[in-house]
Motif scaffolding. Structure first.
Motif, PDB file in Angstrom:
ATOM      1  N   ASP A 175     -23.932  13.693  48.036  1.00  0.00           N
ATOM      2  CA  ASP A 175     -22.474  14.365  47.682  1.00  0.00           C
ATOM      3  C   ASP A 175     -22.581  15.864  47.891  1.00  0.00           C
ATOM      4  OD1 ASP A 175     -21.650  11.988  46.437  1.00  0.00           O
ATOM      5  OD2 ASP A 175     -21.311  12.789  44.503  1.00  0.00           O
ATOM      6  N   TYR A 176     -23.917  16.502  47.798  1.00  0.00           N
ATOM      7  CA  TYR A 176     -24.052  17.857  47.856  1.00  0.00           C
ATOM      8  C   TYR A 176     -23.469  18.152  49.442  1.00  0.00           C
ATOM      9  CZ  TYR A 176     -26.040  18.288  43.464  1.00  0.00           C
ATOM     10  OH  TYR A 176     -26.561  18.138  42.160  1.00  0.00           O
ATOM     11  N   ALA A 179     -19.871  17.965  49.801  1.00  0.00           N
ATOM     12  CA  ALA A 179     -19.128  18.721  49.373  1.00  0.00           C
ATOM     13  C   ALA A 179     -19.199  20.309  50.162  1.00  0.00           C
ATOM     14  CB  ALA A 179     -19.457  19.233  48.043  1.00  0.00           C
ATOM     15  N   VAL A 182     -17.214  19.606  53.411  1.00  0.00           N
ATOM     16  CA  VAL A 182     -15.462  19.902  53.005  1.00  0.00           C
ATOM     17  C   VAL A 182     -15.209  21.314  53.032  1.00  0.00           C
ATOM     18  CG1 VAL A 182     -13.848  19.373  51.333  1.00  0.00           C
ATOM     19  CG2 VAL A 182     -15.379  17.455  52.040  1.00  0.00           C
ATOM     20  N   PHE A 183     -16.252  22.093  52.215  1.00  0.00           N
ATOM     21  CA  PHE A 183     -15.966  23.590  52.274  1.00  0.00           C
ATOM     22  C   PHE A 183     -16.300  24.298  53.258  1.00  0.00           C
ATOM     23  CE2 PHE A 183     -15.567  22.053  47.662  1.00  0.00           C
ATOM     24  CZ  PHE A 183     -14.269  22.607  47.394  1.00  0.00           C
ATOM     25  N   GLN A 198     -32.505  23.160  47.347  1.00  0.00           N
ATOM     26  CA  GLN A 198     -33.011  22.023  46.624  1.00  0.00           C
ATOM     27  C   GLN A 198     -34.214  21.449  46.700  1.00  0.00           C
ATOM     28  OE1 GLN A 198     -30.567  19.843  44.556  1.00  0.00           O
ATOM     29  NE2 GLN A 198     -29.458  21.806  44.535  1.00  0.00           N
TER      30      GLN A 198
ATOM     31  N   SER B  80      -9.745  21.339  50.558  1.00  0.00           N
ATOM     32  CA  SER B  80     -10.674  21.295  49.678  1.00  0.00           C
ATOM     33  C   SER B  80     -10.729  20.099  48.694  1.00  0.00           C
ATOM     34  CB  SER B  80     -10.493  22.551  49.076  1.00  0.00           C
ATOM     35  OG  SER B  80      -9.441  22.460  48.020  1.00  0.00           O
ATOM     36  N   MET B  81     -11.938  19.769  48.144  1.00  0.00           N
ATOM     37  CA  MET B  81     -11.852  18.425  47.388  1.00  0.00           C
ATOM     38  C   MET B  81     -12.783  18.648  46.111  1.00  0.00           C
ATOM     39  SD  MET B  81     -13.207  15.049  49.213  1.00  0.00           S
ATOM     40  CE  MET B  81     -13.509  13.465  48.484  1.00  0.00           C
ATOM     41  N   PHE B  83     -14.812  16.143  43.497  1.00  0.00           N
ATOM     42  CA  PHE B  83     -15.478  14.995  43.863  1.00  0.00           C
ATOM     43  C   PHE B  83     -15.860  14.366  42.266  1.00  0.00           C
ATOM     44  CE2 PHE B  83     -16.685  17.241  47.394  1.00  0.00           C
ATOM     45  CZ  PHE B  83     -16.890  16.292  48.564  1.00  0.00           C
ATOM     46  N   SER B  85     -18.309  13.129  41.056  1.00  0.00           N
ATOM     47  CA  SER B  85     -19.577  13.721  40.514  1.00  0.00           C
ATOM     48  C   SER B  85     -19.709  14.984  40.351  1.00  0.00           C
ATOM     49  CB  SER B  85     -20.801  13.301  41.345  1.00  0.00           C
ATOM     50  OG  SER B  85     -20.623  13.641  42.669  1.00  0.00           O
ATOM     51  N   ALA B  87     -20.418  17.403  42.112  1.00  0.00           N
ATOM     52  CA  ALA B  87     -21.113  17.957  43.297  1.00  0.00           C
ATOM     53  C   ALA B  87     -21.129  19.389  43.329  1.00  0.00           C
ATOM     54  CB  ALA B  87     -20.466  17.309  44.654  1.00  0.00           C
ATOM     55  N   ILE B  88     -21.332  20.112  42.411  1.00  0.00           N
ATOM     56  CA  ILE B  88     -21.402  21.629  42.062  1.00  0.00           C
ATOM     57  C   ILE B  88     -22.902  21.716  42.277  1.00  0.00           C
ATOM     58  CG2 ILE B  88     -19.416  22.105  41.084  1.00  0.00           C
ATOM     59  CD1 ILE B  88     -21.137  22.428  38.228  1.00  0.00           C
ATOM     60  N   PHE B  89     -23.405  22.808  43.028  1.00  0.00           N
ATOM     61  CA  PHE B  89     -24.743  22.975  43.413  1.00  0.00           C
ATOM     62  C   PHE B  89     -25.500  23.678  42.209  1.00  0.00           C
ATOM     63  CE2 PHE B  89     -21.983  23.762  47.178  1.00  0.00           C
ATOM     64  CZ  PHE B  89     -22.176  22.632  47.726  1.00  0.00           C
ATOM     65  N   PRO B  90     -26.803  22.957  41.898  1.00  0.00           N
ATOM     66  CA  PRO B  90     -27.310  23.178  40.622  1.00  0.00           C
ATOM     67  C   PRO B  90     -28.059  24.292  40.991  1.00  0.00           C
ATOM     68  CG  PRO B  90     -28.480  21.420  41.545  1.00  0.00           C
ATOM     69  CD  PRO B  90     -27.077  21.716  42.225  1.00  0.00           C
ATOM     70  N   HIS B  91     -28.531  24.816  42.061  1.00  0.00           N
ATOM     71  CA  HIS B  91     -29.272  26.053  42.373  1.00  0.00           C
ATOM     72  C   HIS B  91     -28.415  27.264  42.257  1.00  0.00           C
ATOM     73  CE1 HIS B  91     -28.069  24.592  46.416  1.00  0.00           C
ATOM     74  NE2 HIS B  91     -28.167  25.976  46.824  1.00  0.00           N
ATOM     75  N   PHE B 100     -18.381  29.292  47.101  1.00  0.00           N
ATOM     76  CA  PHE B 100     -19.014  28.639  48.040  1.00  0.00           C
ATOM     77  C   PHE B 100     -18.174  28.468  49.315  1.00  0.00           C
ATOM     78  CE2 PHE B 100     -20.801  25.123  50.638  1.00  0.00           C
ATOM     79  CZ  PHE B 100     -22.044  25.519  50.578  1.00  0.00           C
ATOM     80  N   GLY B 101     -17.068  28.102  49.140  1.00  0.00           N
ATOM     81  CA  GLY B 101     -16.218  27.845  50.488  1.00  0.00           C
ATOM     82  C   GLY B 101     -15.910  29.370  50.924  1.00  0.00           C
ATOM     83  N   ARG B 148     -13.752  25.798  42.098  1.00  0.00           N
ATOM     84  CA  ARG B 148     -14.267  25.781  43.624  1.00  0.00           C
ATOM     85  C   ARG B 148     -13.412  25.477  44.594  1.00  0.00           C
ATOM     86  NH1 ARG B 148     -19.623  22.384  45.100  1.00  0.00           N
ATOM     87  NH2 ARG B 148     -18.202  20.732  44.720  1.00  0.00           N
ATOM     88  N   ALA B 149     -12.470  24.312  44.087  1.00  0.00           N
ATOM     89  CA  ALA B 149     -11.462  23.693  45.158  1.00  0.00           C
ATOM     90  C   ALA B 149     -10.476  24.562  45.344  1.00  0.00           C
ATOM     91  CB  ALA B 149     -11.194  22.252  44.513  1.00  0.00           C
TER      92      ALA B 149
END
Lengths: 273, 356
Positions: A175-176, A179, A182-183, A198, B80-81, B83, B85, B87-91, B100-101, B148-149
């Protein structure tokens, strides 16, 4: 405080294990290196420092680490990223890349010796092509000698990093990737901004392991070059068996231990999130 | 801003033996909010992912704003989308996640800041910008994903079951908020959900999908009131539409010894079986000695607060009837039900398709 006794009981086996196999040898080692027949002494350490081979070994070990580790990580990461694209016969590629992990380092050294030695496979091929042969491992050619050790170690030990990175990559959800793309992220941006961050914990583990193992590199260089390309652990071996001086051998071993600890702590601090 | 056109899109997954999307064509107008809804495995997510560029179709084209993007990678589609889940970045901190975009597009720093802050404000995230996702609740992470989207100001916004990981109450709250935000932005939106209530409440139009095809597409109330096939009536609405088989006979629908007036349009089906459908709330109950309507017996009475949902049995089988909260009935009570001709829908008993 009621909990102390069962807790102690539970960790007792590992305490005993650690004490018997790590703490006691460590104390014995320090004693051996700093204690002569007439009480505490620094004569063994001085003897070690006065030996020109020691400094050459230290320099070679450092050089090997500095050249080898970045190359190994670059290779392992590229290999793991290739595997992530799920190529055809991915399973086969994986096995081939992991095979070196199963081969003992002395055996690996001997295999590479049969390639690089004067009448080895490499020179046979060169000769067959009409290209003049070369004494790759001669003490007169320190550059190619070093190169041969680097190539052999690269082949032998990259798979460890590769396996760790593969395991780390499996923890990065697709997914990462999706995502990020897409961005607007290009492949390189995805690697840099999403995948590598990661992978940090895995890379940290691999870096510590590899550095410590590289500090202990011995058999491959020994098989390829003997004492023409001395390394720290090789010197320990020399002092212990050839020169029959376990005290100096232990002093060198303690240097390796100290360097390993410094490297591990350094990485942990450096790569703290 | 841009519309999305999907033409004859076909996709079969290597592992599957039937088409995930079977020759789908679809037109989403500029600024429209279209919801794709259907049971799991109906191909709605596959369709969305092909529009996104995350899945390659076997055939057909995807056009965004008049530009054929079928062969373009996701990053060049100007989308843009959100998700499922998140899907945001944990770091990355919330701020970097929202931006991010913009970072990928190399937007200059001052503009980057204003756009991230505007998106954060719209989703009440201003106080959380310097946190990591691990320090947020599920609902807040969802907000980060939406922020984010919208921060990228894309032409088309895609959402893949964005609310399905939230608990029921939060889902209801965020649904209304999402509708408000998207309406304000006016972005063309394609939204996938399996929840029919969500589909009805959010979409300008709803496309009900089944087995890789669009069964019916239209304004939510149109699709709800006039299901084009039995499947749609049974899928949309809670409770789903009631269906019973009846024989048309001289201007009446005959079920056993009961009969209901039939519209004149059914004249050509005289003495044939048809499938009739009616919504639970369109059935009226006549208690007392009245003679009109059909006889039924109450099996279950479920008060829902604002209404009472009855399960009754009559000659045509089981019916769900929704009635006002004032009614006092108990299991075993006998009722008379009125099935108004205007509320009845008729389907071919074999194909399940609506009769014109």
């Amino acid at each position: 405080m009621r909990q102390t006794r069962p807790a102690l009981l539970l960790i007792a086996p590992s305490i005993i294990f650690m004490a018997a196999l790590f703490l006691w040898p460590l104390i014995a080692g320090v004693t051996q290196a700093f204690h002569g027949p007439d009480g505490p002494t620094t004569q063994y350490v001085r003897r070690m420092a006065d030996d020109p081979y020691f400094w050459e070994a230290l320099r070679n070990t450092a050089l090997l680490i500095v050249v080898l580790i970045p190359l190994q990580f670059a290779l392992a990461i590229v290999m793991a990223l290739l595997m992530r694209e799920r190529p055809r016969f991915a399973g086969l590629h994986f096995y081939i890349w992991v095979v070196p992990l199963a081969i003992s380092d002395l055996a690996a050294g001997l295999v590479w010796l049969s390639i690089f030695t004067d009448r080895g496979y490499l020179n046979s091929v060169l000769d067959g092509l009409g290209i003049p042969t070369y004494s790759w491992l001669s003490f007169e050619h320190p550059q190619t000698m070093f190169l041969a050790v680097v190539v052999a170690e690269l082949w032998r030990a990259t798979s460890l990093v590769f396996v760790i990175v593969i395991a780390g990559l499996q923890g990065v959800p697709r997914d990462y990737d999706e995502a990020a793309s897409v961005f607007g992220a290009t492949y390189w941006q995805r690697v840099r901004h999403v995948i590598l961050p990661q992978l940090r914990p895995s890379l940290q583990v691999a870096l510590i392991l590899r550095t410590i193992l590289a500090l202990e590199a011995f058999a491959v260089a020994q098989a390829l070059t003997g004492r023409n390309f001395p390394l720290l652990v090789g010197e320990t071996y020399q002092w212990y068996y050839q020169l029959q001086n376990p005290n100096v051998a232990t002093a060198i071993a303690l240097v390796v231990l100290a360097l390993s600890i410094v490297a591990a702590v350094g990485y942990l601090r450096l790569m703290r999130p | 801003m841009a519309g999305v056109t999907v033409t004859n899109l076909v996709k079969t997954y290597p592992s599957g033996n039937r088409r995930a999307t079977d020759d789908i064509s679809l037109d989403v107008a500029d600024g429209e909010f279209l919801v794709l809804v259907g049971p799991s495995g109906c191909g709605k997510t596959t369709l969305l992912r092909m529009v996104a560029g995350l899945e390659t179709p076997d055939g057909g084209t995807v056009t965004i704003g008049g530009r054929d993007v079928t062969r373009l990678p996701a990053r060049e589609r100007g989308l843009s989308m959100v998700f499922q889940s998140y899907a945001i970045f944990p770091h990355l901190k919330v701020r970097q996640n929202i931006g991010f975009g913009l970072t990928m597009q190399k937007v200059p720093k001052p503009e980057w800041n204003t756009r991230v802050e505007r998106a954060a404000e719209l989703l009440d995230l201003t106080d959380y910008l310097d946190r990591h996702p691990a320090q947020l609740s599920g609902g807040q992470r969802q907000r980060v994903a939406v922020a984010r989207a919208i921060a990228v100001d894309a032409d088309v916004l895609l959402m893949d079951e964005p609310l399905s990981n939230l608990d029921a109450l939060l889902r209801l709250q965020f649904r209304a908020e999402l509708k408000k935000i998207v309406a304000r932005l006016g972005t063309t939106t394609l939204y996938v959900t399996h929840d029919q209530a969500e589909a009805m409440s959010l979409g300008d139009r709803v496309a009900v999908m089944r087995d890789g095809r669009i069964a019916q597409i239209g304004a939510p109330m149109d699709v709800y009131d006039r299901p084009g096939e039995r499947f749609v009536g049974g899928f949309l609405g809670a409770p789903p539409m009631n269906f019973f088989t009846a024989t048309v006979h001289q201007g009446s629908l005959v079920v056993d010894d009961q009969s209901v007036p039939a519209p004149a349009s059914l004249a050509s089906w005289n003495d044939k079986k048809i499938l009739a459908g009616i919504r639970a709330e369109n059935i009226t109950i006549t208690q007392g000695q009245a003679q009109e309507g059909v006889e039924a017996e109450v099996e279950v009475a479920e008060p829902t607060g604002s209404a009472i949902l009855l399960t009754v049995r009559w000659a045509g089988g089981e019916l769900k009837v929704q009635t006002g909260p004032g009614l006092r009935v108990a299991p075993g009570d006998r009722l008379r039900l009125e099935l108004p001709a205007a509320a009845l829908r008729f389907y071919d008993p074999e194909t399940g398709l609506v009769l014109a």
